[in-house]
Design an enzyme around this catalytic site. Structure first.
Site, mmCIF file in Angstrom:
data_model
loop_
_atom_site.group_PDB
_atom_site.id
_atom_site.type_symbol
_atom_site.label_atom_id
_atom_site.label_comp_id
_atom_site.label_asym_id
_atom_site.label_seq_id
_atom_site.Cartn_x
_atom_site.Cartn_y
_atom_site.Cartn_z
ATOM 1 N N GLU A 345 0.800 -1.233 0.000
ATOM 2 C CA GLU A 345 0.000 0.000 0.000
ATOM 3 C C GLU A 345 0.832 1.283 0.000
ATOM 4 O O GLU A 345 0.603 2.182 0.796
ATOM 5 C CB GLU A 345 -0.938 -0.003 1.214
HETATM 6 C C1 TNX Z 1 -4.249 -4.042 4.934
HETATM 7 S S1 TNX Z 1 -2.468 -6.480 4.739
HETATM 8 C C2 TNX Z 1 -2.998 -3.841 5.483
HETATM 9 C C3 TNX Z 1 -2.874 -3.501 6.903
HETATM 10 C C4 TNX Z 1 -4.204 -3.277 7.548
HETATM 11 C C5 TNX Z 1 -5.153 -4.349 7.077
HETATM 12 C C6 TNX Z 1 -6.487 -4.292 7.710
HETATM 13 C C7 TNX Z 1 -1.504 -5.369 4.520
HETATM 14 C C8 TNX Z 1 -0.287 -5.797 3.957
HETATM 15 N N1 TNX Z 1 -1.852 -4.113 4.814
HETATM 16 O O1 TNX Z 1 -2.041 -2.379 7.066
HETATM 17 O O2 TNX Z 1 -4.046 -3.294 8.916
HETATM 18 O O3 TNX Z 1 -5.325 -4.244 5.685
HETATM 19 O O4 TNX Z 1 -7.226 -5.415 7.372
#
Ligand code: TNX
EC number: 3.2.1.52
Length: 860
Positions: A345
């Site tokens: 992300e």
């Molecule tokens: C996505 S999974 C994220 C996390 C959040 C989560 C909540 C991932 C690699 N990144 O930072 O906590 O979703 O479900």
């Protein structure tokens, strides 16, 4: 072969084990053989046979071991001591009445495998390696009475083990669990406890998410500000309060000394620790502590998770020096072969708008910022390799170019991401959110995330990491295993919610990772969990989720289905919270106000399920658009036994199948032949449009009268639409109301009418952060008597966008307001006892969240 890199399908073949191998066999020979219930082991072993003899451990029992297995023997001794009170002697001479431990590489079992044999003469456990022996000892613990998990002496327990012959080994070499210690901080002691529980389930990887936007949790000697500043959030800290930390200074970190102790503790339990330092995004804690790591950019856009300025600059060379130092210290602390570098992300806007990154792109001949992602990850890959480690990251690390095939990929966005990574030659760990994210709610209406759907115990159990058609055997062999993840945004409350979200789902993931697929059956697993394993968890003092009971209502009667055999269900019928002495449910009962029913399942006096409100009415009718047609039509459905009293009623149009929708323009309640309540608005049911609601206020109800529902409806564009009609009485007062606010509103995304429709699944969210003095006012059409009032803010079941500093005010005349309550954890409530015309929410002081969400009023 490295145990993690083991190719499971080849070893299945090598050991001549076929997928259909039977889990339960009966011992041949040795006296009478009779069918025995399986011992409810979790994870279920590859093969187990039980007989009629038994062996009892007493204070004279010895643990027979050679030098080679002395360490494991000491662990068993330590494991059995607290509950039994026995200090079993270790001996190198077997004189009977013993538990014999050994390791035999030639035993014919793969890594981590073991054999356990128990009969009247004693117990022997042979591991293919030390880990196998340790897992065998965990199985032995499960064969003992559940009180064995207590940490104080239990009296009057016969510590007996039934005759058993078990041969066992894992399906996958990687069986992991991730805990996010950034969004919420968990003490070093708790982390140890958590690892201990994992090892009781034969989970061998603890993935430790140590850094994120909301806190840096690992001491790095060379960069002390990472923890001096970056580990804390609060009013005067570099990090804003978030996820329930409110106005307090909140945070913490693990010292290197503590980390070494945790690593040692985990190793003792054959659990490897995979440390994660999440870069280049999710790094607000770094950039707030060392702002020079940021891009030179005026950008203020937010990451998908709403964070600004949380990305490492890729064009600043010193950043890689800093990362080299950080990963150097990480590599020294953790003996495990892998280091996780996150990579998820990333808000690449910062790179597009930063001069240094633009320069970098020019120099490197890059054409897209995705290539910077690849550049960054590759630089880190070099660092990690130089430290003698292998790199792992979230599936986004594959964006923008190639990586060494040694680099592991954790597939979280979906199974597809894992398939793609395996095809590209990478080792893969499967943890698709919709099966493996334990931060998702376990049932509707429970606290947690929702973006990947409800992740129930059954949903977790249904996951098969190798269930795909796309991969060749070789590609499938790159799927090292499976993991679950618990992100901690919403674990701040209620107390011990981390345990609630972890168990029993960890039991399911443990079995997904361990037990041959062909032997896994949901009903059987669920039976083992609820009949036996719950007792083990309770004795471990885990505050696990007790399943809730579903109550249904039909023809004046409530029926409650038990969620598992033998569940203790208690209820009240006056909306009061059930207690351990409330009425015990035995059979269906007459219930005049099912909306006031409250149901709770008690596992024991201290452990119970969430309370479920109301009893779900059965659909009273259904629609089939082919009988309605595309022209507007008036349809009527009888409401005999469905509508039963005065009050506020909701009609739900619940699509059941079909790709298209029906459109409704009004719905009315007809008494005899007269319309007594009507709700006129256009709504679409079916297709992508969800389930609309219509709303009615009924008074002068009489059971002598005949009631009908009348709707004007047509099939929207085609007749492929089916659904059910449900009418339920609201437990609240839901009068006609209008809402005004001085806050900015996005009418198409989140209209204010979401607060006036009495559809409790829709909420209102402001476009910007509210300021001191902002208000939302509800004006009732007519003043009405209100005995009690509750206003909830924030996205339901989370702590996001809730009001913590505000006033709840009421007015009898619509102009003069008096304060009746403040807001705590987003909720304001008060006893009123008079006629009210207006209700106002007023923001006071500084609002720390980016937006404000308000839910429908709760009036009684
Ligand atoms: C996505 S999974 C994220 C996390 C959040 C989560 C909540 C991932 C690699 N990144 O930072 O906590 O979703 O479900």
């Amino acid at each position: 072969m490295n145990k993690i890199e083991r190719n499971h399908s080849s070893f299945l073949k090598r050991w001549g084990i076929t997928a259909g191998a039977c889990a339960i066999m009966l011992l041949a020979g040795g006296g009478i053989v009779k069918a025995q219930p399986q011992k409810a082991l979790i994870p279920l072993p590859v093969s187990a046979a039980y007989g009629t003899e038994s062996f009892t451990i007493n204070e004279k029992t010895t643990i027979f071991c050679t030098k080679e297995v002395k360490e494991e023997a000491k662990k068993l001794q330590k494991m059995l001591k607290p509950a039994t009170g026995y200090s079993l002697k270790l001996t190198s001479k077997d004189k009977g009445n013993s538990i014999r431990l050994s390791i035999n590489k030639g035993i014919g079992l793969p890594a981590e495998g073991y054999q356990l044999h128990a009969d009247s003469k004693g117990i022997s456990i042979t591991g293919a390696d030390a880990a196998g022996l340790y897992w065998g000892c965990q199985t032995l613990r499960q064969l003992l009475p559940a009180q064995i998990y207590q940490n104080s002496k239990q009296n009057n327990i016969v510590w007996s083990v039934d005759q058993a012959d078990i041969k066992d080994y894992p399906r996958f070499g990687w069986r992991g669990m991730m805990l996010d210690c950034s969004r919420q901080f968990f003490s070093a002691d708790f982390v140890k406890q958590y690892i201990d529980w994992l090892s009781a389930h034969k989970i061998n990887i603890f993935h430790w998410h140590l850094t994120d936007d909301q806190g840096w949790r690992i001491e790095i000697k060379k960069y002390p500000l990472l923890t001096q500043k970056g580990a804390w959030r609060g009013p005067n800290e570099v990090l804003q309060p978030s996820f329930g930390s409110g106005d307090n200074r909140y945070g913490g970190y693990y010292t290197q000394k503590e980390i070494k102790e945790i690593v040692r503790y985990a190793a003792e339990r054959h659990v490897n620790i995979l440390p994660e330092v999440d870069i280049p995004g999710h790094s607000r804690a770094v950039t707030a502590s060392y702002p020079e790591t940021l891009c030179q950019s005026g950008d203020t856009s937010r990451s998908v998770q709403g964070e600004k300025q949380n990305v490492w600059c890729a064009g600043r060379e010193e950043n890689f020096k800093m990362l080299d130092d950080i990963f150097g210290e990480v590599a020294k602390l953790f003996p495990f072969a892998y280091i996780h570098i996150g990579g998820d992300e990333v808000n690449k806007n910062y790179w597009s708008s930063c001069q240094r990154d633009q320069q970098l792109m020019k120099e490197m001949g890059m054409t897209s910022v995705d290539q910077i992602q690849n550049y960054f990850i590759k630089r880190v890959q070099t660092i990690i390799t130089q430290k003698g480690k292998k790199m792992l990251g979230w599936n986004e690390i594959l964006e923008g170019g190639k990586l060494d095939s040694e680099t592991g990929v954790m597939a979280w966005t979906g199974v597809d991401a894992g398939i793609e990574a395996a095809q590209k030659g990478h080792p893969v760990i499967m943890l698709p959110g919709s099966y493996c994210y334990f931060d998702m709610s376990q049932a509707r209406g429970e606290r947690g995330h929702w973006w990947a759907g409800i992740v129930s115990l059954e949903r977790v159990y249904s996951f098969d990491p190798l269930n795909n058609q796309q991969l060749s055997a070789e590609e499938n062999s790159r799927i090292f295993g499976v993991q679950a993840a618990l992100w901690s945004e919403y674990l701040d409350r209620p107390a011990r919610y981390v345990e609630y979200q972890s168990y029993p789902r960890i039991c399911a993931i443990a079995e997904v990772g361990w037990t041959p697929q062909a032997q896994r059956q949901w009903a059987d697993f669920n039976q083992r969990v609820t009949s036996n394993h719950f007792h083990r968890l309770a004795n471990m003092d885990i505050k696990f989720r007790v399943p809730t009971a579903t109550a249904t209502f039909s023809k004046g009667e409530v029926t409650i289905a038990e969620p598992y055999t033998g569940a203790t269900i208690r209820y009240t019928t006056d909306a009061s919270e059930p207690t351990s002495t409330s009425t015990l449910y035995a059979q269906p009962f007459k219930c005049p106000s099912p909306e006031l029913l409250r149901t709770k399942v008690y596992f024991n006096d201290t452990l119970s399920s969430n309370t479920v409100a109301g009893a779900e009415p059965q659909p009273f009718a259904s629609w089939d658009a082919s009988t309605i047609g595309t022209e507007w039509k008036t349809v009527e459905y009888p409401l005999t036994d469905v509508l039963y009293s005065n009050g506020y009623w909701q009609l739900e149009l619940r699509p059941t199948k079909g790709t298209k929708a029906v459109e409704v323009r009004n719905a009315a309640i007809v008494r005899n032949s007269e319309i007594v309540a009507i709700d006129e608005h256009l709504a679409t049911a079916g297709g992508k449009n969800g389930r609309p609601y219509y709303h009615f206020a009924i008074d002068n109800f009489s059971s002598q009268d005949t009631y009908k529902l009348r709707m004007e409806v047509h099939a929207k564009d085609s007749i492929d639409s089916y659904g059910s009609l449900i009418l339920r009485k609201s437990e609240y007062t839901e009068p006609k109301v209008s809402v005004t606010t001085n806050l900015k509103v996005n009418e198409s995304k989140s209209p204010l009418t979401n607060l006036t429709d009495w559809n409790r699944s829709t909420t209102f969210t402001s476009v910007e952060a509210p300021k001191d003095g902002d208000y939302i006012t509800f004006e009732l059409k007519e003043p009405i008597f209100i005995s009690r009032l509750e206003v909830r803010t924030g996205i339901p079941q989370t702590s996001r966008y809730s009001l913590n500093n505000g006033a709840l005010e009421i007015s009898e005349n619509g102009t003069d307001f008096t304060n009746v309550s403040g807001f705590t954890y987003g909720t304001g409530s008060a006893t009123i006892g008079k006629k009210v015309k207006s209700i106002r929410i007023r923001v006071i002081g500084k609002h720390l969240d980016s937006f404000l969400t308000v839910q429908d009023l709760m009036l009684w």
